[in-house]
Design a protein around this motif. Structure first.
Motif, short mmCIF file in Angstrom:
data_model
loop_
_atom_site.label_atom_id
_atom_site.label_comp_id
_atom_site.label_asym_id
_atom_site.label_seq_id
_atom_site.Cartn_x
_atom_site.Cartn_y
_atom_site.Cartn_z
N ILE A 1 -34.20 -14.61 19.75
CA ILE A 1 -35.56 -14.70 19.21
C ILE A 1 -35.52 -15.60 17.99
CG2 ILE A 1 -36.28 -12.45 20.08
CD1 ILE A 1 -36.01 -11.36 17.23
N THR A 2 -36.68 -16.07 17.59
CA THR A 2 -36.76 -16.90 16.39
C THR A 2 -37.31 -16.09 15.24
OG1 THR A 2 -39.02 -17.61 16.89
CG2 THR A 2 -37.21 -18.95 17.81
N GLY A 3 -37.18 -16.64 14.05
CA GLY A 3 -37.67 -15.97 12.85
C GLY A 3 -39.16 -15.74 12.86
N SER A 4 -39.91 -16.47 13.69
CA SER A 4 -41.36 -16.31 13.73
C SER A 4 -41.75 -14.94 14.29
CB SER A 4 -42.00 -17.42 14.55
OG SER A 4 -41.55 -17.35 15.89
N HIS A 5 -40.82 -14.24 14.92
CA HIS A 5 -41.09 -12.91 15.46
C HIS A 5 -40.82 -11.80 14.45
CE1 HIS A 5 -40.58 -15.23 19.17
NE2 HIS A 5 -41.38 -14.35 19.69
N LEU A 6 -40.43 -12.16 13.24
CA LEU A 6 -40.02 -11.18 12.25
C LEU A 6 -40.87 -11.24 11.00
CD1 LEU A 6 -36.18 -11.79 12.32
CD2 LEU A 6 -37.46 -10.05 13.54
N ASN A 7 -40.67 -10.26 10.15
CA ASN A 7 -41.20 -10.33 8.80
C ASN A 7 -40.10 -9.82 7.87
OD1 ASN A 7 -41.45 -7.42 8.29
ND2 ASN A 7 -43.09 -7.47 9.81
N GLU A 8 -40.37 -9.86 6.58
CA GLU A 8 -39.34 -9.51 5.60
C GLU A 8 -38.93 -8.05 5.65
OE1 GLU A 8 -42.00 -11.35 4.88
OE2 GLU A 8 -41.38 -13.10 3.73
N ARG A 9 -39.66 -7.22 6.37
CA ARG A 9 -39.34 -5.80 6.43
C ARG A 9 -38.52 -5.41 7.65
NH1 ARG A 9 -44.51 -2.85 3.91
NH2 ARG A 9 -44.32 -3.90 1.92
N VAL A 10 -38.16 -6.37 8.46
CA VAL A 10 -37.34 -6.10 9.64
C VAL A 10 -35.90 -6.47 9.32
CG1 VAL A 10 -36.95 -6.68 12.06
CG2 VAL A 10 -39.28 -6.53 11.19
N PRO A 11 -35.02 -5.48 9.25
CA PRO A 11 -33.63 -5.82 8.93
C PRO A 11 -32.94 -6.53 10.09
CG PRO A 11 -33.85 -3.46 9.33
CD PRO A 11 -35.23 -4.05 9.39
N VAL A 12 -32.01 -7.39 9.74
CA VAL A 12 -31.14 -8.04 10.72
C VAL A 12 -29.73 -7.51 10.44
CG1 VAL A 12 -32.58 -10.07 11.03
CG2 VAL A 12 -30.84 -10.08 9.27
N THR A 13 -28.97 -7.28 11.52
CA THR A 13 -27.69 -6.61 11.36
C THR A 13 -26.57 -7.42 11.99
OG1 THR A 13 -28.83 -4.48 11.41
CG2 THR A 13 -26.45 -4.45 11.74
N LEU A 14 -25.56 -7.72 11.19
CA LEU A 14 -24.36 -8.39 11.66
C LEU A 14 -23.53 -7.36 12.41
CD1 LEU A 14 -22.42 -10.98 11.26
CD2 LEU A 14 -21.32 -9.53 9.57
N VAL A 15 -23.17 -7.68 13.68
CA VAL A 15 -22.35 -6.78 14.49
C VAL A 15 -21.15 -7.57 14.97
CG1 VAL A 15 -22.27 -5.26 16.50
CG2 VAL A 15 -24.40 -5.48 15.21
N SER A 16 -19.98 -7.21 14.48
CA SER A 16 -18.76 -7.95 14.76
C SER A 16 -18.17 -7.58 16.12
CB SER A 16 -17.72 -7.65 13.67
OG SER A 16 -16.52 -8.34 13.91
N GLY A 17 -17.50 -8.56 16.74
CA GLY A 17 -16.74 -8.29 17.95
C GLY A 17 -15.31 -7.93 17.62
N GLU A 18 -14.75 -8.58 16.63
CA GLU A 18 -13.34 -8.38 16.25
C GLU A 18 -13.14 -7.11 15.42
OE1 GLU A 18 -9.22 -9.04 15.37
OE2 GLU A 18 -10.54 -9.57 17.01
N ASN A 19 -14.07 -6.80 14.56
CA ASN A 19 -13.94 -5.66 13.64
C ASN A 19 -15.00 -4.60 13.92
OD1 ASN A 19 -11.89 -7.03 12.08
ND2 ASN A 19 -13.52 -8.29 11.26
N ASP A 20 -14.98 -3.56 13.12
CA ASP A 20 -16.01 -2.52 13.22
C ASP A 20 -17.18 -2.81 12.28
OD1 ASP A 20 -14.73 -0.99 15.13
OD2 ASP A 20 -13.57 0.12 13.64
N THR A 21 -17.28 -4.03 11.77
CA THR A 21 -18.32 -4.38 10.81
C THR A 21 -19.71 -4.26 11.40
OG1 THR A 21 -16.81 -5.97 9.79
CG2 THR A 21 -19.16 -6.18 9.24
N ILE A 22 -20.56 -3.51 10.70
CA ILE A 22 -21.99 -3.44 10.98
C ILE A 22 -22.64 -3.47 9.61
CG2 ILE A 22 -23.86 -1.97 11.81
CD1 ILE A 22 -21.86 -0.87 13.88
N SER A 23 -23.39 -4.54 9.34
CA SER A 23 -23.92 -4.73 8.00
C SER A 23 -25.31 -5.35 8.07
CB SER A 23 -22.99 -5.64 7.19
OG SER A 23 -23.51 -5.88 5.91
#
Length: 181
Positions: free
Chosen positions: A121-143
């Motif tokens: 999706i593009t940023g036009s579908h979002l607003n500043e109140r919708v969090p985006v979350t980094l989800v790693s494949g190599e690690n357990d990182t979720i941020s």
């Protein structure tokens, strides 16, 4: 930049809630056939054709290689396959900008279940109140973090990350599931 109106929950509370939801989905295996390990970092499936899966990662992850190893990091097993680098941006002078590589993973090289593309999706579908979350494949990182919009450009603030998180998708929860920004 737009000024945000007051809200009932703090940004921190919303981020923690989003991290928890995505962690539960990742632990349940929801992304195990979409987010993969690429050369000790991360990547993700964005499309498929009759014969190949198309993956996205960073140029600095694949470096100058023509082929890279892909691993699906499921709890019980790690399945290896070889993918071909088909497009890479050679101009990576500005960290985090235009640092992408496109990979082709032949379906015939996989054993077991196939991969599942994550919708974009593009940023036009979002607003500043919708969090985006980094989800790693190599690690357990979720941020999680919040996107910033300026002059029709979506800027993703740096989420907490570590070595191996490069190439990981930023996921957004939508009405239809999870999509990549």
């Amino acid at each position: 930049l737009k000024k945000l109106p007051p809200q009932k929950k703090s940004f921190k509370q919303l981020l923690e809630k989003g991290n928890g939801e995505i962690k539960r989905a990742k632990d349940a295996g929801e992304f195990s056939r979409s987010i993969v390990i690429v050369n000790g970092a991360s990547g993700f499936v964005i499309a498929e054709t009759d014969n190949v899966y198309i993956l996205l990662t960073n140029t600095h992850v694949v470096r100058a290689a023509g082929k890279v190893m892909i691993a699906s990091n499921e709890k019980r097993q790690v399945n290896l396959a070889e993918a071909f680098v088909v497009v890479r941006n050679k101009d990576t002078r500005i960290p985090g900008r235009n640092d992408f590589a496109v990979l082709a993973l032949p379906k015939s090289s996989l054993q077991g279940e196939g991969m599942v593309p994550l919708p974009l999706i593009t940023g036009s579908h979002l607003n500043e109140r919708v969090p985006v979350t980094l989800v790693s494949g190599e690690n357990d990182t979720i941020s999680s973090s919040y996107p910033v919009f300026a002059d029709n450009v979506t800027i993703l603030p740096m989420a907490d990350s570590q070595d191996g998180d490069s190439g990981a998708p930023y996921l957004v929860k939508t009405k239809k599931g999870y999509s990549v920004l």
